[in-house]
Every structure is written in structure tokens, then in C-alpha cells.
Design an enzyme around this catalytic site. Structure first.
Site, PDB file in Angstrom:
ATOM      1  N   ASP A  83       1.480  -2.315  -2.225  1.00  0.00           N
ATOM      2  CA  ASP A  83       0.403  -1.533  -2.846  1.00  0.00           C
ATOM      3  C   ASP A  83      -0.805  -1.618  -1.933  1.00  0.00           C
ATOM      4  O   ASP A  83      -0.720  -2.146  -0.816  1.00  0.00           O
ATOM      5  CB  ASP A  83       0.083  -2.061  -4.245  1.00  0.00           C
ATOM      6  CG  ASP A  83      -0.373  -0.956  -5.191  1.00  0.00           C
ATOM      7  OD1 ASP A  83      -1.369  -0.285  -4.872  1.00  0.00           O
ATOM      8  OD2 ASP A  83       0.256  -0.770  -6.243  1.00  0.00           O
TER       9      ASP A  83
ATOM     10  N   HIS B  34      -1.025   4.568  -2.910  1.00  0.00           N
ATOM     11  CA  HIS B  34      -1.008   3.095  -2.922  1.00  0.00           C
ATOM     12  C   HIS B  34      -0.501   2.562  -1.586  1.00  0.00           C
ATOM     13  O   HIS B  34       0.288   1.615  -1.538  1.00  0.00           O
ATOM     14  CB  HIS B  34      -0.156   2.579  -4.082  1.00  0.00           C
ATOM     15  CG  HIS B  34      -0.788   2.794  -5.426  1.00  0.00           C
ATOM     16  ND1 HIS B  34      -1.988   2.223  -5.803  1.00  0.00           N
ATOM     17  CD2 HIS B  34      -0.385   3.543  -6.491  1.00  0.00           C
ATOM     18  CE1 HIS B  34      -2.295   2.593  -7.040  1.00  0.00           C
ATOM     19  NE2 HIS B  34      -1.347   3.399  -7.483  1.00  0.00           N
TER      20      HIS B  34
ATOM     21  N   GLU C 204      -0.421   7.909  -9.068  1.00  0.00           N
ATOM     22  CA  GLU C 204      -1.840   7.800  -8.733  1.00  0.00           C
ATOM     23  C   GLU C 204      -2.140   8.136  -7.265  1.00  0.00           C
ATOM     24  O   GLU C 204      -2.973   7.508  -6.628  1.00  0.00           O
ATOM     25  CB  GLU C 204      -2.353   6.389  -9.064  1.00  0.00           C
ATOM     26  CG  GLU C 204      -2.276   6.073 -10.549  1.00  0.00           C
ATOM     27  CD  GLU C 204      -2.761   4.680 -10.896  1.00  0.00           C
ATOM     28  OE1 GLU C 204      -3.310   4.494 -11.995  1.00  0.00           O
ATOM     29  OE2 GLU C 204      -2.562   3.770 -10.077  1.00  0.00           O
TER      30      GLU C 204
END
Length: 772
Positions: free
Chosen positions: A206, A273, A336
């Protein structure tokens, strides 16, 4: 603290009257239930009995290596938790034995299922596959540990026929935001196995770190595995935070899991990420710049590039990942990924025109499809978070993990994709389990044990054929606010018990009261294995009418716990409650001063949670922890933050809204109040809010570093006091603020607003005290 749970599980186990002194602990079954979590699919009991003692052998009745492994695991568990050392042997079974056998003719045909028979002459576990035999051994271990005692156990004779409801029974562990040792991961795997959970989703990359060794790209761990925390080297923060798992360590963990019939599914995040990867190899990114490994939780902007060199890198990484993890599924994230960098890049826009793609979401779909094809060529399947649906060209065999509620699961199932339900906030175990002052750090709102037990695994809108696409359910332990493994355990247990029953047991057996009756024995198993299980469900919440007490010197106290079960005993003098203390039956009229202490007890008098305390006098009633202050109206986001992001601490915690530094003191009797004292704290503002940054409210300040402004009654009310904040560069993280208040009579609320610059630190209130 002492937390001794029941010596006998009161709903299911009892000793025959008249022979209590000579018989070992006895386990009976009633109404088709046994003291086991998760509850088996079918239980039939008869009138006989069988006693397991030190002379009872465990017999391996076949030549299978896995059978020997299950026998050894059972023997070890019983020795550690019951003090019974059962020898393991091969060959013909003698009388008075526990027999384990892989049998193609076993009574249960379902995958991972087993048959467990207790007869007056012995116990037999049979299954058609290795996993089923192991699960049967776990059930027997639970039957042999009905309480905290050591020594022989007498079982009622019974037939158990058991198999799982879902094929995917998962738990996600985030090892990126905070890192766990190999031993800690293996401890979690053991507890998963004891709950018949079969999938560990291991989050390994991440923005905040790259945790898996990739030999072809050493900088992923040399650079990408480490970050420099805010306030590095101060106040308990490490100078450098991070770590990674070597490939040898990963092989060991994968083997450890496999021996317990758990599959590990690795997650390698893409296309978003990606900041840690880009920090290690800047050409992988869109801008060509090298960012730092992120110290910010939330949504960072760094994406992978979409050129051939980047896909070569990803393919090479996946090659090494697939060599380490034999799982059918490889998780690629997909969540995301804000598209700002792609939108601003001429090279990416040119690639889109070349591909005939008109939007960045479609480009992400093309990206994910490209990865899915590569995995398919290597005999693997892609799984990702529900954003992978947005590109409209998802590989046909891709599986969707629905986290933004259940809508992603519904859409995916309607499109013919397999799904795993993992919705936020329902199954996000980084949400706190209670709103009590001693709860650990985490997200709010509260997701209690009862909430998890009541989760509906199959969305009601799905028809029978569509429901077949639901592979199962998974809970997630995101670790932004979970810095230690003790905190991981607190977050997971006992909520994993509730989840295990959701994913294993038939819906018809779902019974909240029955589950609670079986839970105390499981708490004892946790304690025997030194697991930091949360007692939040049984913790007593002590409530009183503050204003009545302040105005009259008297108040009414109510006591409750989350489960509305068992018995609460209390004292009013601060002494430790026992089963001989008064039993709570109705609200208590109390004259100040008093110190109320209360604890929950089982029917046999054993304690289910540590005592909680509340002091009731004028000083205490006018002094509130910041946890008890409320968000200002219109601001519903709340976090319980530890003092520093990477310090190994669980307390104190501070209530923070990263969007609006405004809190309200509930209406309080203000007669005689002349001053306000605030124990304030300055916290790192390490939150990447991306497009949500526009929600952050900035208020003008009148002093150099801002102030804490106190308003009367409402946040637009008159200003009662303005307390200047000290220079952050020259003051301690914790500091006190004091001011005089105008005289007020009767009940009034206070609105407290920090005006500090929003590009600086976060400020919180540790405690607010009103004084004469």
C-alpha cells in the site's frame, strides 16, 4: 485484571446431582446444541456417556499425513488448554479411544464436512477430505474444554454431522499500516483455524509500505518497506517504522496456514495505493517524481503508470507472488484509485486515445482486465475490491469483494460474477466495539458483537441462482489505528466468534441467546492461550443524570451491558463487586458522593468482564473526558486516535474529527462555575483526504497559532472565552488551557472550537473540567 470465566458453561454443562465429587466435568447437549462455536449443522444426543481421561489415546486409523497432523494438533491443544496429555498412536483402535480417519464413505458428503460420534465405547471422527477431519478435531477439542478446569471430561453420547455454509470464510489482516511479526501472524492463523475460518486475506502492499520481498526488485523493501513517522524519535515514536517478510518467511507462513487448512490470498494493490512502490522505483509512477513512503492514512494520489515497462514490472512481481502463494485467487486491490495523476498526464491521455478509451474509470477497467488475463494464463483468478466493476470490462472469471456496503456484491452477482461480502462498516473490525472510555483506538461508530452476529450474509434481493455466486463473507482488520498485535487481538475477538457462526452454521441455527451461552467457555479458551480478547460486550456502562446530581446532590444510576445478559453486581463505595454484592435489578437512587463499581457475572458467579467504575461527586461530574464530548451538528465523522501514529501504545486515546475541530459539551448545570480548564493535545495531521479535503472546515484565528474558542449554548453563540494556543515548535504535545467564564445559571451547553490552521497539527481535548 482478573477475568475468571465460568467453571462450567451453565447453559449446556452440568454435573449429575449426588456424584459431583467423583465425576469429571461433564458436557451435555440440549435442544440440538453443544458448547461449540460455530454451532454444528446437526446434533443428535442420546442417554449414554463417555469419559476422556489421560488413558484415552488418539488413534490414527489411516496412512494419511494430514490425519496425523490433525491428531497431533488435537493432542497439543488439549494438553495446553485442558492439561490432558493424550498420546497419539497408529494401528487398530483399542477400547476407550478417540479415532480419526479419512473415509471415502463418511456420512457427510459436503466439502470440509465431518462426522463426529461419541459412544459409550469411544469417539470417532471421520471425513471425506483432510479439512473436514481437521474441523472435526477442532469441534472435539471444544467439547473437551467446556470450562477452565484441567483433567478428565465426560461427554454425553451424540452424533454430530457438520459442514460449512460458505466456501470462503475469511479474515483480512493489514500488515502494511502496522507490521506484525511472523509469530503474530501464525498466532492469528491458529485462532482462525479454531473457528473453522479458511481464508486469510493478507494485505501486503500500500502507500505506507511494501511488505513482501521481491528478489527482482530489491528496492521495494530496501526503500518501500520503511517510512519516517511524524515526530520521529520523539514521545515514543520510532525513528523509522516498517519491516517486510522475506520469501522464506512467507513460505513458512503459507505452510503453517496450509497445515491448518487455511488458504492465504495475498493482496498486491493496483493501480492506486502505489506510493511505496513508486517511492522505490519512480518510473513506475505517472509523474516521474520520487515521493516519500507515505505517513498519511487515507487516499493518496500516487498511481501506477500504464506503459509497457510498468506492466512488465507488475507481471514480474506477480510471478514471484504466485510462486510463494498457491492460492487460486490473487487480490489486486483496485480500490480508491483517484485519477488526478492520469488526468494530468499527457502520456496517459495519449495512451487512452491509442486504446480508444474515453474515461479514466474505463482505463482502470482496461488495466484490471490486463492483469486478469495475465493471472488467467498462469491458472489463477483475479479478485479485487468492488471498484473493479467500474470499468465495465471485468474478466469473466473475476471475483468481486464488496466493501462499499453490499451494492457491489449485488451488482456483481447480477452480472454473473462470484462475490465475497466484506462491507464497511458492518465487518470492518477497526471500528470500535463500544463507546466506553477505556475502549481502544479505532473508527466510530460502534460495531458490537451483536451487530456482527446479526449480519445477513446473502442480500435479500438476490434470487436463488444469483445467491449461488456468494462465495462467502470476510471481516477486515485495517491497522491504521491498530499499532500492536494485542490491539489486533482485541479488535478480532470475540467478534470473530460471531462471524464464524455466520459463515459456517446453517441460518436456521442462528440464536443470539444460545451463542451467548456458549461464549464464556470460548473466553476461557482464549485466556488459556493468552489471547487478548475484548470484554466490551460484557462491560458495564454506568450512567447517571449529571445535572440532577449537580443541582440536588442526588441522582439515579442505571447499569447495562451490550448483551443484556447475565447478572450485574455493584457497589457504591468503590470496593470491588462480587457475586455477594447487591444485584442490579432497577435504577439505583444515589446520594452524592459515591463511587459506583460494577461488573457482569455468569450464573455460577464467575466474572465475565473487568469491573468498571464511575465517581459521582461534584468535581467528577464537572470533569469530562474528551471522549464524552459530542461532535458539533452536521459533523458525523469521528476517530479515536492514539497519541502518535506509530507508537506502540493503546492509551490514552483522543476523540477527533479530521474535518471539523468543533465539539460540544452537553447541557450542564452551571451554577457556581467560574473557570474552564482544558487538558489539550496536539496530534499529527497524517490524513490524506484526496477529494474530501474540501470538507475540512477552516476558521480564522486572532492569535499567532490559533486558539480554543468557547461559545455559549450554540456554536454561533456568544464567546465566553478564547484560549490562545502555544507555539507548536516550543511547547509540549500535551498542554493545559485555562480561562475564566462569565457566571451562568441553570443548564447550558458549551461549544468548543479550535481555530488552528488546518495545514498544521490536529488538536483534541483530553479532558474538560469546570471549576468554581
Amino acid at each position: 485484571m482478573t477475568r475468571r470465566l465460568p467453571t462450567i458453561l451453565h447453559a449446556f454443562a452440568w454435573l449429575c446431582a449426588g456424584v459431583m465429587a467423583v465425576l469429571p466435568a461433564a458436557v451435555h447437549a440440549r435442544d440440538g446444541a453443544v458448547p461449540v462455536i460455530p454451532q454444528p449443522a446437526q446434533v443428535v444426543t442420546t442417554e449414554g456417556r463417555f469419559t476422556v481421561d489421560a488413558d484415552t489415546p488418539i488413534v490414527i486409523a489411516d496412512r494419511e499425513k494430514a490425519t496425523a497432523g490433525a491428531a497431533a494438533y488435537l493432542s497439543d491443544l488439549v494438553a495446553r488448554t485442558r492439561g490432558l496429555h493424550l498420546r497419539v498412536q497408529r494401528g487398530p483402535a483399542p477400547a476407550h479411544a478417540i479415532v480419526l480417519q479419512r473415509d471415502p464413505r463418511a456420512a457427510v458428503t459436503q466439502a470440509e464436512g465431518y462426522a463426529l460420534d461419541v459412544t459409550p465405547g469411544g469417539i470417532r471422527i471421520s471425513a471425506r477430505d483432510d479439512a473436514g477431519l481437521f474441523h472435526g478435531a477442532i469441534t472435539l477439542w471444544q467439547l473437551l474444554t467446556p470450562d477452565a478446569q484441567h483433567g478428565p471430561v465426560t461427554l454425553a453420547t451424540m452424533q454430530i454431522r457438520d459442514w460449512p455454509r460458505f466456501a470462503w470464510r475469511g479474515l483480512m489482516l493489514d500488515s502494511v499500516r502496522h507490521f506484525q511479526s511472523v509469530a503474530e501472524v501464525e498466532t492469528l492463523l491458529d485462532q482462525m483455524a479454531q473457528h473453522k475460518m479458511n481464508t486469510l486475506h493478507w494485505h501486503l502492499t500500500d502507500d505506507q509500505g511494501w511488505r513482501i520481498q521481491i528478489k527482482r526488485y530489491p528496492d521495494l523493501t530496501r526503500i518501500g518497506a520503511w517510512r519516517t513517522p511524524p515526530d520521529a524519535g520523539k514521545n515514543g515514536e520510532p525513528k523509522r517504522y516498517g519491516g517486510f517478510y522475506t520469501q522464506d518467511e512467507i513460505r513458512d507462513v503459507v505452510a503453517y496456514a496450509a497445515a491448518r487448512h487455511i488458504t492465504i490470498v495475498p493482496e498486491i494493490d493496483m493501480p492506486g495505493h502505489a506510493q511505496a512502490a513508486v517511492a522505490a522505483y519512480p518510473p513506475l509512477g505517472v509523474t516521474g517524481k520520487r515521493p516519500e513512503v507515505s505517513i498519511d492514512w487515507g487516499v493518496n494520489p500516487w498511481l501506477y503508470n500504464v506503459d509497457d515497462a510498468t506492466f512488465t514490472f507488475i507481471d514480474n512481481v506477480l510471478d514471484e507472488v504466485m510462486a510463494l502463494f498457491p492460492s487460486t485467487y490473487i487480490h489486486v486491490g483496485g480500490d480508491e484509485a483517484i485519477k488526478d495523476q492520469w488526468e494530468a498526464s499527457p502520456a496517459v491521455q495519449a495512451k487512452m486515445r491509442e486504446l480508444g478509451i474515453t474515461g479514466e474509470s474505463a482505463l482502470q477497467g482496461w488495466f484490471i482486465d490486463r492483469i486478469g488475463q495475465y493471472l488467467e494464463k498462469h491458472g489463477r483468478k483475479l479478485i479485487g475490491w468492488d471498484e473493479i466493476l467500474e470499468g465495465d470490462n471485468l474478466p469473466a472469471d473475476a471475483t468481486v469483494m464488496s466493501w462499499r456496503g453490499i451494492d457491489g456484491a449485488i451488482k456483481a452477482a447480477l452480472l454473473g460474477h462470484d462475490v465475497v461480502l466484506s462491507p464497511s462498516p458492518d465487518l470492518y473490525f477497526d471500528h470500535v466495539q463500544s463507546d466506553l472510555p477505556d475502549e481502544y483506538a479505532g473508527r466510530l461508530g460502534v460495531k458490537s458483537l451483536r451487530d456482527v452476529y446479526g449480519f445477513q450474509a446473502v442480500p435479500a434481493v438476490l434470487g436463488a441462482e444469483q445467491a449461488k455466486h456468494v462465495l462467502g463473507v470476510q471481516a477486515n482488520i485495517w491497522t491504521e489505528h491498530i499499532p500492536t498485535f494485542a490491539h489486533v487481538e482485541h479488535a478480532a475477538f470475540p467478534r470473530l466468534d460471531a462471524l464464524s457462526e455466520v459463515v459456517w452454521s446453517p441460518p436456521a441455527t442462528n440464536n443470539w441467546q444460545g451463542f451467548l451461552e456458549r461464549l464464556p467457555a470460548q473466553f476461557e479458551r482464549y485466556h488459556a492461550q493468552h489471547v487478548n480478547v475484548a470484554d466490551s460486550a460484557y462491560a458495564v456502562d454506568i450512567r447517571a443524570d449529571r445535572n440532577l446530581a449537580l443541582a440536588t446532590g442526588r441522582t439515579t444510576v442505571t447499569l447495562a451491558n451490550q448483551v443484556d445478559a447475565e447478572t450485574i453486581h455493584y457497589t457504591l463505595d468503590g470496593s470491588t463487586p462480587t457475586p455477594e454484592s447487591p444485584r442490579y435489578a432497577a435504577p439505583i437512587n444515589v446520594t452524592l458522593p459515591a463511587t459506583v463499581r460494577a461488573a457482569t457475572f455468569a450464573a455460577d458467579g464467575s466474572q465475565l468482564a473487568a469491573p468498571r467504575e464511575r465517581v459521582l461527586d461534584r468535581a467528577a461530574l464537572l470533569s469530562l473526558s474528551g471522549d464524552l464530548l459530542q461532535n458539533c451538528r452536521g459533523a458525523d465523522f469521528r476517530l479515536r486516535l492514539q497519541p502518535l501514529p506509530d507508537a506502540k501504545s493503546a492509551q490514552p486515546v483522543y476523540m477527533v474529527n479530521v474535518f471539523d475541530a468543533c465539539q460540544e459539551l452537553p447541557p450542564t448545570w452551571m451554577d457556581g462555575v467560574a473557570r474552564i480548564h482544558v487538558e489539550a493535545v496536539r496530534l499529527p495531521r497524517n490524513f490524506a483526504l484526496a477529494h474530501e479535503q474540501k470538507r475540512v472546515i477552516s476558521r480564522p484565528s486572532t492569535t499567532a497559532f490559533g486558539e480554543l474558542v468557547v461559545h455559549a449554548d450554540r456554536c454561533d453563540g456568544s464567546v465566553l472565552a478564547s484560549l490562545p494556543l502555544p507555539d507548536p515548535a516550543r511547547s509540549a504535545r500535551n498542554f493545559d488551557l485555562d480561562a475564566a467564564l462569565p457566571a451562568q445559571r441553570g443548564e447550558h451547553a458549551l461549544c468548543l472550537i479550535y481555530t488552528a490552521p488546518v495545514d498544521g497539527s490536529l488538536y483534541a481535548i483530553g479532558r474538560l473540567t469546570l471549576t468554581p
